[in-house]
Design an enzyme around this catalytic site. Sequence first.
Site, PDB file in Angstrom:
ATOM      1  N   CYS A  83       0.820  -1.222   0.000  1.00 43.83           N
ATOM      2  CA  CYS A  83       0.000   0.000   0.000  1.00 43.83           C
ATOM      3  C   CYS A  83       0.850   1.265   0.000  1.00 43.83           C
ATOM      4  O   CYS A  83       0.375   2.336  -0.362  1.00 43.83           O
ATOM      5  CB  CYS A  83      -0.922   0.020   1.214  1.00 43.83           C
ATOM      6  SG  CYS A  83      -2.139  -1.278   1.163  1.00 43.83           S
ATOM      7  N   HIS A 119      -4.328   6.776   3.835  1.00 45.75           N
ATOM      8  CA  HIS A 119      -4.607   5.548   3.083  1.00 45.75           C
ATOM      9  C   HIS A 119      -6.031   5.095   3.415  1.00 45.75           C
ATOM     10  O   HIS A 119      -6.439   5.095   4.574  1.00 45.75           O
ATOM     11  CB  HIS A 119      -3.587   4.489   3.480  1.00 45.75           C
ATOM     12  CG  HIS A 119      -3.823   3.160   2.852  1.00 45.75           C
ATOM     13  ND1 HIS A 119      -4.174   3.016   1.530  1.00 45.75           N
ATOM     14  CD2 HIS A 119      -3.754   1.907   3.368  1.00 45.75           C
ATOM     15  CE1 HIS A 119      -4.317   1.731   1.256  1.00 45.75           C
ATOM     16  NE2 HIS A 119      -4.076   1.038   2.352  1.00 45.75           N
ATOM     17  N   ASN A 174     -10.391  -0.485  -0.529  1.00 46.09           N
ATOM     18  CA  ASN A 174      -8.947  -0.316  -0.366  1.00 46.09           C
ATOM     19  C   ASN A 174      -8.271  -0.603  -1.701  1.00 46.09           C
ATOM     20  O   ASN A 174      -8.217  -1.753  -2.134  1.00 46.09           O
ATOM     21  CB  ASN A 174      -8.458  -1.275   0.730  1.00 46.09           C
ATOM     22  CG  ASN A 174      -6.955  -1.185   0.966  1.00 46.09           C
ATOM     23  OD1 ASN A 174      -6.236  -0.551   0.196  1.00 46.09           O
ATOM     24  ND2 ASN A 174      -6.494  -1.817   2.027  1.00 46.09           N
TER      25      ASN A 174
HETATM   26  N1  ACO Z   1     -18.543 -10.514   6.984  1.00 38.58           N
HETATM   27  C1  ACO Z   1     -19.004 -10.961   8.171  1.00 38.58           C
HETATM   28  N2  ACO Z   1     -18.199 -11.353   9.177  1.00 38.58           N
HETATM   29  C2  ACO Z   1     -16.866 -11.280   8.972  1.00 38.58           C
HETATM   30  C3  ACO Z   1     -16.320 -10.833   7.763  1.00 38.58           C
HETATM   31  C4  ACO Z   1     -17.212 -10.445   6.737  1.00 38.58           C
HETATM   32  N3  ACO Z   1     -16.780  -9.988   5.548  1.00 38.58           N
HETATM   33  N4  ACO Z   1     -14.967 -10.876   7.855  1.00 38.58           N
HETATM   34  C5  ACO Z   1     -14.667 -11.337   9.079  1.00 38.58           C
HETATM   35  N5  ACO Z   1     -15.823 -11.581   9.761  1.00 38.58           N
HETATM   36  C6  ACO Z   1     -15.967 -12.086  11.108  1.00 38.58           C
HETATM   37  C7  ACO Z   1     -14.731 -12.823  11.593  1.00 38.58           C
HETATM   38  O1  ACO Z   1     -14.781 -14.178  11.180  1.00 38.58           O
HETATM   39  C8  ACO Z   1     -14.854 -12.681  13.073  1.00 38.58           C
HETATM   40  O2  ACO Z   1     -15.774 -13.624  13.569  1.00 38.58           O
HETATM   41  P1  ACO Z   1     -15.421 -14.477  14.885  1.00 38.58           P
HETATM   42  O3  ACO Z   1     -15.265 -13.463  15.970  1.00 38.58           O
HETATM   43  O4  ACO Z   1     -16.617 -15.364  15.013  1.00 38.58           O
HETATM   44  O5  ACO Z   1     -14.148 -15.166  14.563  1.00 38.58           O
HETATM   45  C9  ACO Z   1     -15.482 -11.302  13.261  1.00 38.58           C
HETATM   46  O6  ACO Z   1     -16.094 -10.973  11.995  1.00 38.58           O
HETATM   47  C10 ACO Z   1     -14.489 -10.220  13.608  1.00 38.58           C
HETATM   48  O7  ACO Z   1     -13.366 -10.332  12.730  1.00 38.58           O
HETATM   49  P2  ACO Z   1     -12.124  -9.380  12.870  1.00 38.58           P
HETATM   50  O8  ACO Z   1     -11.080  -9.807  11.892  1.00 38.58           O
HETATM   51  O9  ACO Z   1     -11.727  -9.256  14.305  1.00 38.58           O
HETATM   52  O10 ACO Z   1     -12.776  -7.996  12.417  1.00 38.58           O
HETATM   53  P3  ACO Z   1     -12.173  -6.552  12.530  1.00 38.58           P
HETATM   54  O11 ACO Z   1     -13.074  -5.691  13.291  1.00 38.58           O
HETATM   55  O12 ACO Z   1     -10.709  -6.579  12.900  1.00 38.58           O
HETATM   56  O13 ACO Z   1     -12.252  -6.042  11.000  1.00 38.58           O
HETATM   57  C11 ACO Z   1     -10.775  -5.721   9.122  1.00 38.58           C
HETATM   58  C12 ACO Z   1     -11.506  -6.738  10.002  1.00 38.58           C
HETATM   59  C13 ACO Z   1     -11.808  -4.889   8.419  1.00 38.58           C
HETATM   60  C14 ACO Z   1      -9.931  -6.474   8.102  1.00 38.58           C
HETATM   61  C15 ACO Z   1      -9.869  -4.818   9.997  1.00 38.58           C
HETATM   62  O14 ACO Z   1      -9.141  -5.610  10.902  1.00 38.58           O
HETATM   63  C16 ACO Z   1      -8.915  -3.967   9.206  1.00 38.58           C
HETATM   64  O15 ACO Z   1      -9.288  -3.072   8.471  1.00 38.58           O
HETATM   65  N6  ACO Z   1      -7.590  -4.159   9.381  1.00 38.58           N
HETATM   66  C17 ACO Z   1      -6.533  -3.338   8.763  1.00 38.58           C
HETATM   67  C18 ACO Z   1      -6.258  -3.758   7.359  1.00 38.58           C
HETATM   68  C19 ACO Z   1      -5.127  -2.928   6.772  1.00 38.58           C
HETATM   69  O16 ACO Z   1      -4.962  -1.745   7.071  1.00 38.58           O
HETATM   70  N7  ACO Z   1      -4.284  -3.534   5.944  1.00 38.58           N
HETATM   71  C20 ACO Z   1      -3.118  -2.833   5.432  1.00 38.58           C
HETATM   72  C21 ACO Z   1      -3.351  -2.288   4.121  1.00 38.58           C
HETATM   73  S1  ACO Z   1      -3.726  -3.480   2.878  1.00 38.58           S
HETATM   74  C22 ACO Z   1      -2.334  -3.681   1.822  1.00 38.58           C
HETATM   75  O17 ACO Z   1      -1.223  -3.341   2.144  1.00 38.58           O
HETATM   76  C23 ACO Z   1      -2.551  -4.406   0.534  1.00 38.58           C
END
Ligand code: ACO
Length: 322
Positions: A109, A249, A279
């Site tokens: 990213c 970002h 993203n």
């Molecule tokens: N729909 C429904 N439920 C989902 C989904 C979905 N699409 N995805 C995950 N869940 C569930 C999970 O299975 C989990 O369930 P569980 O508790 O029963 O196991 C629950 O939702 C919570 O999952 P988390 O992963 O804890 O959700 P979180 O609130 O952390 O959100 C997210 C996930 C959106 C990915 C977030 O963590 C995030 O944005 N992280 C940062 C990503 C980032 O900045 N990446 C760097 C840039 S990307 C690059 O460099 C290419």
Amino acid sequence: MIVGTGHYLPDKVLTNADLEKMVDTSDEWITTRTGIKERRVAAPEETTSDFSAAAALSALECAGVEPTEVELIITGTINGDMKFPSTSVFVQQKIGNKKGVGFDVGAACCGFLYSLTVADALIGCGMFNNALVIGTELLTRVTDWDDRRTCVLFGDGSGAVYLEKSQGERGLLSSTLHSDGSLTHLLYYLGEGTKYPSSHKTIDNGYHFLRMDGREIFKYAVREMGNASAQAIEKAGLKPSDIDLVIPHQANIRIINALANRLGVDYDKVVVNIDKTGNTSSASIPIAMDQAHRSGRIVEGMNVLMTVFGGGLTWGAAVVKF
Ligand code: ACO
């Protein structure tokens, strides 16, 4: 200094309602957890260099410069047309340029911010008079559409800027880049490299898909983008109150909100388009920048802070005076 900006987004829109039909997810989960409502997806025949060339031509048109005059082309991407030649040389061909030199920068990213810093340094030391800096990603090509944890997040797009030597106070005032190679396991693409050359096994194991531990990355993202932003502002000799606009970002609206709180900047000074783009990785900052520029939110003389976080892990921030 940034003389022109441009971007390209493909026509096809993929909404949260569309994703509800593909995986076990909901519009409510995606919206509240990420802020994303829809994202764009490349047509099957479109490539990274097609996107990049379109964004580049848009930036050159904005600057009033002919493509033949460009001396340096740097594309930040982790998903080029092919392993080699670089996407930048395909861009060179597609915009009709023979004078320049092109290469790519791979920093996930952070690709655009790293490329901008490299191009600014190469212009600053006198090697080149101008540069096209592009951030392009077609991450939907490496998305596992059965993995609800990642497939709802990413979109395709490209953004570009055209740079010339700084004049007066205008230009890149500061840049701070970081990486931590002990965190490679949080975001990666296993296949098609020397570690796992393509084979039936790599396909069967899904090594041709991006994998991410989003929850773990989230913690680093807010802290490190905040730290890098403070460093970039200080390095530029400015105070947080001198920043006119923040372009973060676009990975998650909750990360953006937490960052704005941490920096103590008003929300109306923060550019947000994640609801429409998802993203787009290295394309996210230059797309948002061009949209802000063309809508009149960025005007000459403004101090614009950019900050980004991504696979590597890599992160950084920069301040540019328009
Ligand atoms: N729909 C429904 N439920 C989902 C989904 C979905 N699409 N995805 C995950 N869940 C569930 C999970 O299975 C989990 O369930 P569980 O508790 O029963 O196991 C629950 O939702 C919570 O999952 P988390 O992963 O804890 O959700 P979180 O609130 O952390 O959100 C997210 C996930 C959106 C990915 C977030 O963590 C995030 O944005 N992280 C940062 C990503 C980032 O900045 N990446 C760097 C840039 S990307 C690059 O460099 C290419």
